[in-house]
Every structure is written in structure tokens, then in C-alpha cells.
Design a protein around this motif. Structure first.
Motif, PDB file in Angstrom:
ATOM      1  N   GLY A 111       0.838  -1.201   0.000  1.00  0.00           N
ATOM      2  CA  GLY A 111       0.000   0.000   0.000  1.00  0.00           C
ATOM      3  C   GLY A 111       0.870   1.247   0.000  1.00  0.00           C
ATOM      4  O   GLY A 111       2.100   1.178   0.000  1.00  0.00           O
ATOM      5  N   THR A 112       0.225   2.396  -0.021  1.00  0.00           N
ATOM      6  CA  THR A 112       0.935   3.669   0.006  1.00  0.00           C
ATOM      7  C   THR A 112       0.402   4.533   1.150  1.00  0.00           C
ATOM      8  O   THR A 112      -0.778   4.452   1.516  1.00  0.00           O
ATOM      9  N   LEU A 113       1.293   5.340   1.700  1.00  0.00           N
ATOM     10  CA  LEU A 113       0.949   6.278   2.756  1.00  0.00           C
ATOM     11  C   LEU A 113       1.370   7.666   2.285  1.00  0.00           C
ATOM     12  O   LEU A 113       2.506   7.850   1.846  1.00  0.00           O
ATOM     13  N   VAL A 114       0.462   8.605   2.359  1.00  0.00           N
ATOM     14  CA  VAL A 114       0.748   9.970   1.906  1.00  0.00           C
ATOM     15  C   VAL A 114       0.539  10.932   3.069  1.00  0.00           C
ATOM     16  O   VAL A 114      -0.516  10.926   3.704  1.00  0.00           O
ATOM     17  N   ARG A 115       1.538  11.749   3.334  1.00  0.00           N
ATOM     18  CA  ARG A 115       1.449  12.768   4.374  1.00  0.00           C
ATOM     19  C   ARG A 115       1.533  14.145   3.718  1.00  0.00           C
ATOM     20  O   ARG A 115       2.499  14.459   3.036  1.00  0.00           O
ATOM     21  N   GLU A 116       0.485  14.934   3.916  1.00  0.00           N
ATOM     22  CA  GLU A 116       0.458  16.297   3.404  1.00  0.00           C
ATOM     23  C   GLU A 116       0.516  17.248   4.584  1.00  0.00           C
ATOM     24  O   GLU A 116      -0.418  17.324   5.393  1.00  0.00           O
ATOM     25  N   LYS A 117       1.616  17.937   4.689  1.00  0.00           N
ATOM     26  CA  LYS A 117       1.867  18.811   5.829  1.00  0.00           C
ATOM     27  C   LYS A 117       0.814  19.902   5.943  1.00  0.00           C
ATOM     28  O   LYS A 117       0.275  20.371   4.946  1.00  0.00           O
ATOM     29  N   ALA A 118       0.480  20.291   7.173  1.00  0.00           N
ATOM     30  CA  ALA A 118      -0.489  21.365   7.392  1.00  0.00           C
ATOM     31  C   ALA A 118      -0.069  22.622   6.643  1.00  0.00           C
ATOM     32  O   ALA A 118       1.120  22.946   6.561  1.00  0.00           O
ATOM     33  N   LEU A 119      -1.049  23.291   6.071  1.00  0.00           N
ATOM     34  CA  LEU A 119      -0.837  24.541   5.331  1.00  0.00           C
ATOM     35  C   LEU A 119      -0.013  24.354   4.063  1.00  0.00           C
ATOM     36  O   LEU A 119       0.524  25.320   3.523  1.00  0.00           O
ATOM     37  N   SER A 120       0.078  23.108   3.589  1.00  0.00           N
ATOM     38  CA  SER A 120       0.837  22.859   2.366  1.00  0.00           C
ATOM     39  C   SER A 120      -0.011  23.048   1.121  1.00  0.00           C
ATOM     40  O   SER A 120       0.471  22.851   0.012  1.00  0.00           O
ATOM     41  N   GLY A 121      -1.283  23.409   1.302  1.00  0.00           N
ATOM     42  CA  GLY A 121      -2.126  23.668   0.142  1.00  0.00           C
ATOM     43  C   GLY A 121      -3.481  23.011   0.182  1.00  0.00           C
ATOM     44  O   GLY A 121      -4.394  23.400  -0.536  1.00  0.00           O
ATOM     45  N   LYS A 122      -3.676  22.005   1.060  1.00  0.00           N
ATOM     46  CA  LYS A 122      -4.943  21.283   1.086  1.00  0.00           C
ATOM     47  C   LYS A 122      -5.665  21.371   2.416  1.00  0.00           C
ATOM     48  O   LYS A 122      -6.578  20.607   2.674  1.00  0.00           O
ATOM     49  N   GLY A 123      -5.258  22.281   3.281  1.00  0.00           N
ATOM     50  CA  GLY A 123      -5.971  22.412   4.542  1.00  0.00           C
ATOM     51  C   GLY A 123      -5.094  22.923   5.658  1.00  0.00           C
ATOM     52  O   GLY A 123      -3.872  23.064   5.518  1.00  0.00           O
ATOM     53  N   LEU A 124      -5.747  23.197   6.789  1.00  0.00           N
ATOM     54  CA  LEU A 124      -5.045  23.737   7.951  1.00  0.00           C
ATOM     55  C   LEU A 124      -4.420  22.651   8.808  1.00  0.00           C
ATOM     56  O   LEU A 124      -3.599  22.949   9.673  1.00  0.00           O
TER      57      LEU A 124
END
Length: 234
Positions: A111-124
């Protein structure tokens, strides 16, 4: 029935005469273990032994790469490193978005795990996405909006406490909300509880190796108030 996985440090016995593994020429023991329980008897069983998988440049290269969000972890079936269960590798890192692939013993994708840092463009809030072939995608956010609001209101007080702690060597600063609830439609397949760094697996279709990799990965992004287990110099 839910399964609970949590990674814990391994308490190593002291060597006679204080000799270390490095001094004796032996490989250093695996420092962390993932323990699991299914709730039937409350007993935790060791299911994976976890460590960093160092690049050719060794520890300095790993620490340099991790600053951007890159991670490389291996899960062993035994502390002697004879059987590999899974490997977590970094697929890409860009603009606060880190994509990790979890591979099985034969190199197949679990599987894959994706981490999108806060305030990186998709939310707070920091966003975590768990994807598994043939299964619904699960999305979770770090902390609840209400508790983040409360935490930010108290930030001036926490800052003052933090400064006092540095000066006096005591005190305690409240950490930001860390609970994560993953949702896939109306289902809640996964949940991370900061108390004990536990990953709760609620859906039977979640591969436990993927959940174990998640239990090892999340603590590597501990805040400046914590101590990431993979940020060691040796």
C-alpha cells in the motif's frame, strides 16, 4: 474486532563489562518492536522489529534526507534480521507532500501512505492518506478542529511555559492535538491515538503490515516537543 498496534523501544540488556555491540563488531540490535493485541486476552505480542534502513551514506545521509520528509524503514519478523516482513520507502517528496510505498518481502506493493503537511495547500491540518490495492482509500486529519482552536488560543501561555522550562529545566508544555481518524466513506478503518502511539485497526481488509508501517512512521514526525525515534546520530 479491532486490533491495536503500537511501537515501543526495546530495552537492551547490559553487556558484561559494558562492552557494546559496536565495540564487539556485532551488528547493533534492532531498537524498536511493534506489539499487537486483538483485545481477546489483552496480551501484546511482538509482530515486527523496526529500524531505519540506512542509505549508502549511512546515518549522516539518512538524517540529511529526513529533513525534507524522506524516510526509509524496515520491518523484520525477528530480531536477528533473518526474515523481512515489509519495507517502507520514500517515493516522492515535494512542497510538503511525502509519498511512501510499503513493500512486502518479495517487493510487492502492500500500500501507500501519503502525508500532506499542514498549510501545504490542502488544509489547515496535516492530512494522512492510506491506500491499499483493491480497497477504498482512507483519509485522516491530525487532530480535531475544535481542539486545534483551543490549542492556538492557549499558545501565548504555552510559549511562556516553554521559555520558563528552558530557563529552569522543569515545566511541561501542552502538545498539539495528534489523534487521527481515517474515514473511507462511512467506514472508519483506522485510528491513531497519541496516548501510547497506538494504531487501531477497525476494518478487516486493512493489511496489518501496512498498519504496522504506519505505527512506525507517524512517530518519526513527532513535534519539536517530542523525540522522533529515527532521529538518532548513531
Amino acid at each position: 474486532m479491532s486490533h491495536v498496534l503500537a511501537m515501543k523501544p526495546v530495552i537492551q540488556p547490559k553487556k558484561d563489562g559494558g562492552a557494546s555491540a559496536a565495540a564487539s563488531g556485532a551488528a547493533a540490535p534492532v531498537g524498536h518492536v511493534v506489539k499487537a493485541t486483538d483485545g481477546t486476552d489483552g496480551k501484546r505480542r511482538e509482530v515486527a522489529h523496526v529500524e531505519r534502513e540506512l542509505p549508502p551514506g549511512g546515518v549522516p545521509a539518512y538524517l540529511a534526507a529526513r529533513k525534507s520528509g524522506a524516510r526509509s524503514l524496515v520491518l523484520w519478523a525477528d530480531p536477528e534480521r533473518r526474515n523481512r516482513l515489509a519495507t517502507l520507502v520514500t517515493e516522492s517528496v515535494s512542497d510538503g507532500v511525502c509519498v511512501y510505498r510499503v513493500l512486502g518481502a518479495g517487493g510487492e506493493t502492500i500500500g501507500t501512505l501519503v502525508r500532506e503537511k499542514a498549510l501545504s495547500g490542502k488544509g489547515l491540518r496535516t492530512r494522512w492518506t492510506v491506500a491499499q490495492p483493491g480497497c477504498p482509500e482512507a483519509v485522516g486529519f491530525k487532530g480535531r478542529i475544535f481542539w486545534w482552536f483551543v490549542w492556538w488560543l492557549l499558545l501565548p501561555v504555552q510559549t511562556a511555559i516553554g521559555v520558563g522550562s528552558l530557563l529552569s529545566g522543569g515545566g511541561d508544555v501542552a502538545r498539539g492535538p495528534r489523534r487521527i481518524i481515517w474515514r473511507a466513506g462511512r467506514e472508519v478503518p483506522l485510528e491513531f491515538l497519541s496516548d501510547g502511539n497506538e494504531v487501531h485497526v477497525h476494518a478487516s481488509w486493512v493489511d496489518w503490515r501496512l498498519a504496522a508501517a504506519l505505527a512506525a512512521l507517524i512517530p518519526t514526525f513527532d513535534s519539536w516537543l517530542g523525540t522522533p525515534w529515527d532521529d538518532k546520530r548513531n
